[in-house]
Design a protein around this motif. Structure first.
Motif, PDB file in Angstrom:
ATOM      1  N   LEU C  14     -17.247  -2.609  48.401  1.00  0.00           N
ATOM      2  CA  LEU C  14     -16.562  -1.344  48.128  1.00  0.00           C
ATOM      3  C   LEU C  14     -15.218  -1.612  47.464  1.00  0.00           C
ATOM      4  CD1 LEU C  14     -17.298   1.598  48.753  1.00  0.00           C
ATOM      5  CD2 LEU C  14     -15.889   1.442  50.785  1.00  0.00           C
ATOM      6  N   LEU C  16     -14.235  -4.315  45.797  1.00  0.00           N
ATOM      7  CA  LEU C  16     -14.391  -4.865  44.443  1.00  0.00           C
ATOM      8  C   LEU C  16     -14.805  -3.761  43.473  1.00  0.00           C
ATOM      9  CD1 LEU C  16     -16.113  -8.269  45.217  1.00  0.00           C
ATOM     10  CD2 LEU C  16     -13.741  -7.858  44.585  1.00  0.00           C
ATOM     11  N   GLY C  17     -15.629  -2.833  43.948  1.00  0.00           N
ATOM     12  CA  GLY C  17     -16.093  -1.764  43.075  1.00  0.00           C
ATOM     13  C   GLY C  17     -15.002  -0.768  42.745  1.00  0.00           C
ATOM     14  N   ILE C  18     -14.136  -0.474  43.711  1.00  0.00           N
ATOM     15  CA  ILE C  18     -13.145   0.573  43.484  1.00  0.00           C
ATOM     16  C   ILE C  18     -11.876   0.028  42.834  1.00  0.00           C
ATOM     17  CG2 ILE C  18     -11.603   2.178  44.673  1.00  0.00           C
ATOM     18  CD1 ILE C  18     -13.808   2.789  46.580  1.00  0.00           C
ATOM     19  N   SER C  19     -11.461  -1.188  43.228  1.00  0.00           N
ATOM     20  CA  SER C  19     -10.169  -1.699  42.782  1.00  0.00           C
ATOM     21  C   SER C  19     -10.111  -1.908  41.262  1.00  0.00           C
ATOM     22  CB  SER C  19      -9.863  -3.003  43.524  1.00  0.00           C
ATOM     23  OG  SER C  19      -8.982  -3.787  42.778  1.00  0.00           O
ATOM     24  N   GLY C  20     -10.947  -2.815  40.739  1.00  0.00           N
ATOM     25  CA  GLY C  20     -10.930  -3.046  39.300  1.00  0.00           C
ATOM     26  C   GLY C  20      -9.789  -3.931  38.827  1.00  0.00           C
ATOM     27  N   TYR C  22      -8.277  -7.540  39.432  1.00  0.00           N
ATOM     28  CA  TYR C  22      -8.585  -8.773  40.162  1.00  0.00           C
ATOM     29  C   TYR C  22      -7.455  -9.773  40.003  1.00  0.00           C
ATOM     30  CZ  TYR C  22     -13.006  -6.355  40.031  1.00  0.00           C
ATOM     31  OH  TYR C  22     -13.976  -5.388  40.145  1.00  0.00           O
ATOM     32  N   TRP C  64     -35.617   6.930  48.809  1.00  0.00           N
ATOM     33  CA  TRP C  64     -34.606   7.716  48.104  1.00  0.00           C
ATOM     34  C   TRP C  64     -35.179   8.307  46.825  1.00  0.00           C
ATOM     35  CZ3 TRP C  64     -29.296   4.720  48.581  1.00  0.00           C
ATOM     36  CH2 TRP C  64     -28.849   4.860  49.896  1.00  0.00           C
ATOM     37  N   LEU C  68     -35.364  12.244  46.103  1.00  0.00           N
ATOM     38  CA  LEU C  68     -34.745  12.792  44.893  1.00  0.00           C
ATOM     39  C   LEU C  68     -35.703  13.769  44.215  1.00  0.00           C
ATOM     40  CD1 LEU C  68     -31.972  11.877  43.911  1.00  0.00           C
ATOM     41  CD2 LEU C  68     -33.118  10.582  42.132  1.00  0.00           C
ATOM     42  N   ASN C 110     -31.146  14.947  58.300  1.00  0.00           N
ATOM     43  CA  ASN C 110     -30.291  15.030  57.119  1.00  0.00           C
ATOM     44  C   ASN C 110     -31.104  15.235  55.850  1.00  0.00           C
ATOM     45  OD1 ASN C 110     -27.712  15.022  58.020  1.00  0.00           O
ATOM     46  ND2 ASN C 110     -27.200  12.969  57.345  1.00  0.00           N
TER      47      ASN C 110
END
Lengths: 116, 97, 164
Positions: C14, C16-20, C22, C64, C68, C110
């Protein structure tokens, strides 16, 4: 190739906008609380899917795409929980769903005859 | 392409207006909460669309955070409506079962 | 410990994916905040079955994808109702919940709520109460297709029943 993706993304975005408005219309027109929950549901699921899908096609593989997909994931996980919490709270508060098919038909006939 | 993005944004904004109408009309408090929930999730989409219209990639983080805050806000408002008090634990919480 | 390890993995992905960004400083802050979150989660005793890595089997993406498709089909029906409210036939039904694990039950409830046209009102042991918008969505639910898929999903877990 890039043009094809642009067209596809445009179609998804416009379809998403159309379903958003249909959901909004449902939210205003539906007769009781429980049916309005369903109308909110369309805007939450299909609209989010189509618009995020359209945007993802525009940015391709990038960090932006990762974040968009995360937004979609959060929305798809949290909205049913919020909807269920709402329905449950309303049930506990004594709000009765109009579950009777006959009564729904009666109401519908009444509405139709008053229109004509 | 930008025209399509603007049209989609306007469509979502129109939905938000319809949701506001439902929130104003009610009649029960739960109708209003449904409307506010729809308004919140549509805000996330509008912010995402504006990110692409303006080209400021940083804006997407606002949408990401808003998606999370919206959920917590709805659950909090529900609890406030049900308990009248946010600190109370409650015998039958909306999260049990 | 195993649950904490999978929670850490998810948080690292999460971040690594959000920060951007490095750079050593930002990555260091990331490591510190992940360590803090895992420590607090363990102290709060909320690291549990949801973090079981066995939940993530190859069957999940297939489910999934199917869900969908169901969402898209159901959406068209509800959209038709919104444009023509006279089609509305709301009803309340009780359907059996055959799943043994808590995760299976929650997934079922759900999924039902996520599919437009049906909203879970109450989830009791062995059954749940569902509000359906019109007969088509009600029949879909009563056919039990979704419940079967989730049973299949449950069967794919390497240690099913460990958290019932």
């Amino acid at each position: 190739m890039a043009e094809l993706l642009d067209v596809l993304s445009g179609i998804l975005l416009l379809a998403g906008g159309a379903f958003a408005i249909i959901g909004g219309i449902g939210l205003v027109r539906f007769p009781d609380f429980y049916t309005r929950l369903h109308a909110g549901g369309i805007t939450d699921t299909l609209t989010a899917l189509l618009i995020v899908g359209g945007l993802v096609l525009q940015s391709g593989f990038s960090l932006l795409t990762v974040k968009l997909l995360l937004i979609l994931l959060f929305l798809l996980f949290t909205t049913p929980t919020a909807t269920h919490a709402l329905a449950r709270a309303a049930m506990a508060d004594g709000l009765e769903p109009e579950g009777d098919a006959d009564r729904a038909a009666e109401r519908r006939d009444g509405a139709e005859s008053s229109n004509t | 392409m930008n025209t399509v993005l603007v049209i989609a944004t306007l469509a979502v904004l129109a939905t938000m207006a319809l949701a506001l109408l439902r929130a104003l009309v009610g009649p029960t408090v739960y109708d209003r909460i449904v409307a506010v929930n729809v308004f919140g999730t549509k805000t996330v989409l509008v912010v995402a669309l504006i990110t692409y219209i303006t080209g400021h990639a940083d804006l997407i983080d606002v949408a990401l955070v808003y998606a999370l805050i919206n959920f917590i806000a709805i659950v909090t408002v529900l609890k406030l409506v049900k308990m009248g008090n946010l600190a109370e634990a409650g015998r039958r919480d909306i999260t049990d079962g | 410990m195993r649950y904490a390890a999978s929670l850490t993995t998810i948080l690292v992905l999460l971040w690594l994916g959000i920060s951007g960004v490095y750079k050593p400083l930002i990555l260091g802050l990331g490591v510190a905040s992940i360590a803090l979150v895992v420590w607090i989660s363990r102290r709060m005793d909320v690291v549990g079955v949801e973090h079981n890595p066995a939940l993530y089997s190859w069957r999940l993406p297939l489910y999934w994808g199917w869900l969908l498709w169901q969402i898209i089909v159901a959406n068209l029906q509800v959209a038709a109702c919104a444009l023509q409210p006279s089609r509305l036939r709301p009803s309340v039904v009780r359907v059996p919940v055959p799943h043994k694990t808590a995760v299976g039950k929650v997934t079922y409830a759900n999924s039902v709520t996520l599919t437009p046209g049906t909203v879970t009102l109450l989830l009791n042991p062995g059954e749940m109460t569902v509000h359906a918008l019109h007969p088509a969505s009600r029949e879909d639910l009563e056919s039990g297709a979704m419940a079967q898929r989730i049973l299949w999903l449950e069967a794919g877990r390497s240690d099913s029943g460990a958290d019932a």
